[in-house]
Design a protein around this motif. Structure first.
Motif, PDB file in Angstrom:
ATOM      1  N   TYR A 137      -4.515  69.674  -0.954  1.00 20.57           N
ATOM      2  CA  TYR A 137      -5.954  69.829  -1.155  1.00 20.57           C
ATOM      3  C   TYR A 137      -6.666  69.492   0.154  1.00 20.57           C
ATOM      4  CZ  TYR A 137      -4.411  69.998  -5.945  1.00 20.57           C
ATOM      5  OH  TYR A 137      -3.754  70.351  -7.090  1.00 20.57           O
ATOM      6  N   PHE A 138      -7.908  69.972   0.268  1.00 19.84           N
ATOM      7  CA  PHE A 138      -8.606  69.824   1.545  1.00 19.84           C
ATOM      8  C   PHE A 138     -10.054  69.485   1.297  1.00 19.84           C
ATOM      9  CE2 PHE A 138     -10.368  71.438   5.619  1.00 19.84           C
ATOM     10  CZ  PHE A 138      -9.492  70.786   6.491  1.00 19.84           C
ATOM     11  N   LEU A 139     -10.535  68.466   2.013  1.00 19.89           N
ATOM     12  CA  LEU A 139     -11.921  68.037   1.880  1.00 19.89           C
ATOM     13  C   LEU A 139     -12.419  67.601   3.258  1.00 19.89           C
ATOM     14  CD1 LEU A 139     -14.250  67.564  -0.099  1.00 19.89           C
ATOM     15  CD2 LEU A 139     -13.406  65.224  -0.421  1.00 19.89           C
ATOM     16  N   PRO A 140     -13.157  68.473   3.942  1.00 18.27           N
ATOM     17  CA  PRO A 140     -13.622  68.135   5.296  1.00 18.27           C
ATOM     18  C   PRO A 140     -14.414  66.839   5.369  1.00 18.27           C
ATOM     19  CG  PRO A 140     -13.907  70.475   4.881  1.00 18.27           C
ATOM     20  CD  PRO A 140     -13.495  69.865   3.582  1.00 18.27           C
ATOM     21  N   SER A 141     -15.247  66.565   4.363  1.00 19.52           N
ATOM     22  CA  SER A 141     -16.051  65.341   4.403  1.00 19.52           C
ATOM     23  C   SER A 141     -15.196  64.087   4.333  1.00 19.52           C
ATOM     24  CB  SER A 141     -17.058  65.346   3.254  1.00 19.52           C
ATOM     25  OG  SER A 141     -16.403  65.376   1.994  1.00 19.52           O
ATOM     26  N   ALA A 142     -13.961  64.213   3.829  1.00 17.13           N
ATOM     27  CA  ALA A 142     -13.040  63.079   3.787  1.00 17.13           C
ATOM     28  C   ALA A 142     -12.194  62.986   5.056  1.00 17.13           C
ATOM     29  CB  ALA A 142     -12.132  63.183   2.559  1.00 17.13           C
ATOM     30  N   GLY A 143     -12.206  64.052   5.840  1.00 16.54           N
ATOM     31  CA  GLY A 143     -11.458  64.031   7.101  1.00 16.54           C
ATOM     32  C   GLY A 143     -10.274  64.966   7.153  1.00 16.54           C
ATOM     33  N   GLY A 144     -10.014  65.726   6.065  1.00 16.36           N
ATOM     34  CA  GLY A 144      -8.912  66.676   6.138  1.00 16.36           C
ATOM     35  C   GLY A 144      -8.138  66.810   4.852  1.00 16.36           C
ATOM     36  N   VAL A 145      -6.816  66.823   4.976  1.00 13.44           N
ATOM     37  CA  VAL A 145      -5.939  67.157   3.862  1.00 13.44           C
ATOM     38  C   VAL A 145      -5.720  65.953   2.949  1.00 13.44           C
ATOM     39  CG1 VAL A 145      -3.787  66.614   5.092  1.00 13.44           C
ATOM     40  CG2 VAL A 145      -3.770  68.341   3.286  1.00 13.44           C
ATOM     41  N   LEU A 146      -5.580  66.248   1.656  1.00 12.98           N
ATOM     42  CA  LEU A 146      -5.317  65.227   0.638  1.00 12.98           C
ATOM     43  C   LEU A 146      -4.077  65.613  -0.150  1.00 12.98           C
ATOM     44  CD1 LEU A 146      -8.957  64.930  -0.748  1.00 12.98           C
ATOM     45  CD2 LEU A 146      -7.818  63.242   0.687  1.00 12.98           C
ATOM     46  N   CYS A 147      -3.262  64.634  -0.468  1.00  9.71           N
ATOM     47  CA  CYS A 147      -2.112  64.893  -1.338  1.00  9.71           C
ATOM     48  C   CYS A 147      -2.597  64.974  -2.787  1.00  9.71           C
ATOM     49  CB  CYS A 147      -1.061  63.795  -1.173  1.00  9.71           C
ATOM     50  SG  CYS A 147      -1.583  62.169  -1.790  1.00  9.71           S
ATOM     51  N   ALA A 148      -1.692  65.399  -3.677  1.00 14.18           N
ATOM     52  CA  ALA A 148      -2.075  65.559  -5.089  1.00 14.18           C
ATOM     53  C   ALA A 148      -2.527  64.240  -5.702  1.00 14.18           C
ATOM     54  CB  ALA A 148      -0.908  66.148  -5.874  1.00 14.18           C
ATOM     55  N   GLY A 149      -1.886  63.134  -5.293  1.00 17.23           N
ATOM     56  CA  GLY A 149      -2.226  61.838  -5.858  1.00 17.23           C
ATOM     57  C   GLY A 149      -3.590  61.326  -5.431  1.00 17.23           C
ATOM     58  N   CYS A 150      -4.094  61.797  -4.286  1.00 17.95           N
ATOM     59  CA  CYS A 150      -5.380  61.330  -3.759  1.00 17.95           C
ATOM     60  C   CYS A 150      -6.478  62.380  -3.901  1.00 17.95           C
ATOM     61  CB  CYS A 150      -5.245  60.945  -2.287  1.00 17.95           C
ATOM     62  SG  CYS A 150      -4.143  59.556  -1.976  1.00 17.95           S
ATOM     63  N   ARG A 151      -6.196  63.430  -4.595  1.00 18.52           N
ATOM     64  CA  ARG A 151      -7.158  64.536  -4.720  1.00 18.52           C
ATOM     65  C   ARG A 151      -8.503  64.053  -5.238  1.00 18.52           C
ATOM     66  NH1 ARG A 151      -6.697  69.657  -8.950  1.00 18.52           N
ATOM     67  NH2 ARG A 151      -8.585  70.759  -8.234  1.00 18.52           N
ATOM     68  N   GLU A 152      -9.575  64.505  -4.605  1.00 16.04           N
ATOM     69  CA  GLU A 152     -10.937  64.229  -5.063  1.00 16.04           C
ATOM     70  C   GLU A 152     -11.492  65.474  -5.747  1.00 16.04           C
ATOM     71  OE1 GLU A 152     -13.520  62.530  -2.151  1.00 16.04           O
ATOM     72  OE2 GLU A 152     -11.917  61.351  -1.229  1.00 16.04           O
ATOM     73  N   GLN A 153     -12.496  65.273  -6.587  1.00 13.45           N
ATOM     74  CA  GLN A 153     -13.023  66.366  -7.397  1.00 13.45           C
ATOM     75  C   GLN A 153     -13.537  67.512  -6.539  1.00 13.45           C
ATOM     76  OE1 GLN A 153     -15.969  65.144 -10.206  1.00 13.45           O
ATOM     77  NE2 GLN A 153     -16.110  67.144 -11.211  1.00 13.45           N
ATOM     78  N   ALA A 154     -14.147  67.200  -5.418  1.00  9.28           N
ATOM     79  CA  ALA A 154     -14.750  68.236  -4.575  1.00  9.28           C
ATOM     80  C   ALA A 154     -13.741  68.935  -3.678  1.00  9.28           C
ATOM     81  CB  ALA A 154     -15.855  67.625  -3.714  1.00  9.28           C
ATOM     82  N   ALA A 155     -12.506  68.459  -3.631  1.00 10.80           N
ATOM     83  CA  ALA A 155     -11.502  69.021  -2.722  1.00 10.80           C
ATOM     84  C   ALA A 155     -11.101  70.426  -3.155  1.00 10.80           C
ATOM     85  CB  ALA A 155     -10.279  68.118  -2.666  1.00 10.80           C
ATOM     86  N   MET A 156     -10.884  71.287  -2.171  1.00 12.25           N
ATOM     87  CA  MET A 156     -10.446  72.651  -2.444  1.00 12.25           C
ATOM     88  C   MET A 156      -8.924  72.744  -2.340  1.00 12.25           C
ATOM     89  SD  MET A 156     -11.528  74.417   1.202  1.00 12.25           S
ATOM     90  CE  MET A 156     -13.050  73.457   1.308  1.00 12.25           C
ATOM     91  N   GLU A 157      -8.362  73.734  -2.977  1.00 12.67           N
ATOM     92  CA  GLU A 157      -6.932  73.959  -2.851  1.00 12.67           C
ATOM     93  C   GLU A 157      -6.594  74.372  -1.425  1.00 12.67           C
ATOM     94  OE1 GLU A 157      -5.687  76.740  -5.794  1.00 12.67           O
ATOM     95  OE2 GLU A 157      -6.055  75.366  -7.480  1.00 12.67           O
TER      96      GLU A 157
END
Length: 242
Positions: free
Chosen positions: A164-184
């Motif tokens: 998953y990816f969320l620019p406001s968080a700084g980049g890529v997220l794993c499945a366990g840390c996924r945030e609601q706004a994150a894109m696939e």
């Protein structure tokens, strides 16, 4: 006034007064420098040939309280396609605007300077759109505002496969840390961005591009830059006119 010499590339030029220009140079020794080029718009001016976008120069400047002044200029290299091909010029302007907007003035960045010379050379040999996107992904790494693609920005886990990816968080997220706004963030897109970021400009082989991945990588980049600037980059209007 103290004089200094430096290697430079022209990243910006604005007409000023009747025959002058206000220049933005990216220099090896001093980073971004604003300088006045007096009389350079006169046909017989010794500065006229060098005060063009993307010119690679050897400069002598004098320091000023508000702005430096160009005293002498030697043209070291002329990137023909960047001055003659409108498409190449437009994408080159995107790279130039990025550097003007995101680098502080007066801070030496010799690694960026050397990379910029390789990028400008690549514009004469490679697809200008791909070159521009790869260039900004690479140059972003020196700004402190780059995004992370290899490890989860929350837990540090190495990313393998889709994420998953969320620019406001700084980049890529794993499945366990996924945030609601994150894109696939599919693995092929992640690997493509890494390929652009790490591409060696000295490599002779052509870059294999999947158009859908290029579009998505470009979109992510532009959205991130717009969020940082608070507005779209001005050079995009030039690109859209082509």
């Amino acid at each position: 006034m103290a004089l200094y010499r430096t290697a430079a590339v022209v990243l910006g030029a604005k007409n000023w007064g009747e025959a002058d220009k206000m220049m933005t140079f990216f220099t090896r020794e001093r980073g971004l420098v604003q300088a006045a080029a007096f009389g350079c718009r006169r046909p017989r001016s010794p500065l006229a040939a060098g005060m063009q976008m993307f010119s690679q120069l050897e400069l002598q400047l004098s320091e000023g309280k508000r702005v430096d002044t160009v005293r002498q200029c030697t043209l070291r290299h002329h990137y023909r396609k960047l001055s003659e091909d409108l498409t190449v010029m437009a994408y080159g302007s995107f790279v130039a605007e990025f550097l003007r907007e995101f680098l502080p003035e007066g801070q030496p960045e010799p690694e960026i300077f050397d990379r910029l010379l390789a990028i400008l050379q690549a514009f004469g040999q490679r697809n200008p759109r791909v070159t521009a996107v790869a260039a900004v992904y690479q140059l972003m790494e020196y700004t402190g505002m780059q995004l992370r693609y290899e490890h989860c920005v929350h837990c540090g886990k190495s990313i393998e496969g889709d994420a998953y990816f969320l620019p406001s968080a700084g980049g890529v997220l794993c499945a366990g840390c996924r945030e609601q706004a994150a894109m696939e963030f599919p693995e092929d897109l992640r690997q493509f961005i890494l390929h652009l970021r790490d591409f060696d400009w000295q490599e002779d082989k052509p870059v294999k591009i999947r158009s859908e991945l290029l579009v998505r990588a470009e979109q992510l980049l532009l959205e991130h830059l717009q969020a940082l600037l608070g507005r779209p980059m001005k050079s995009l209007a030039f690109i859209r006119q082509l």
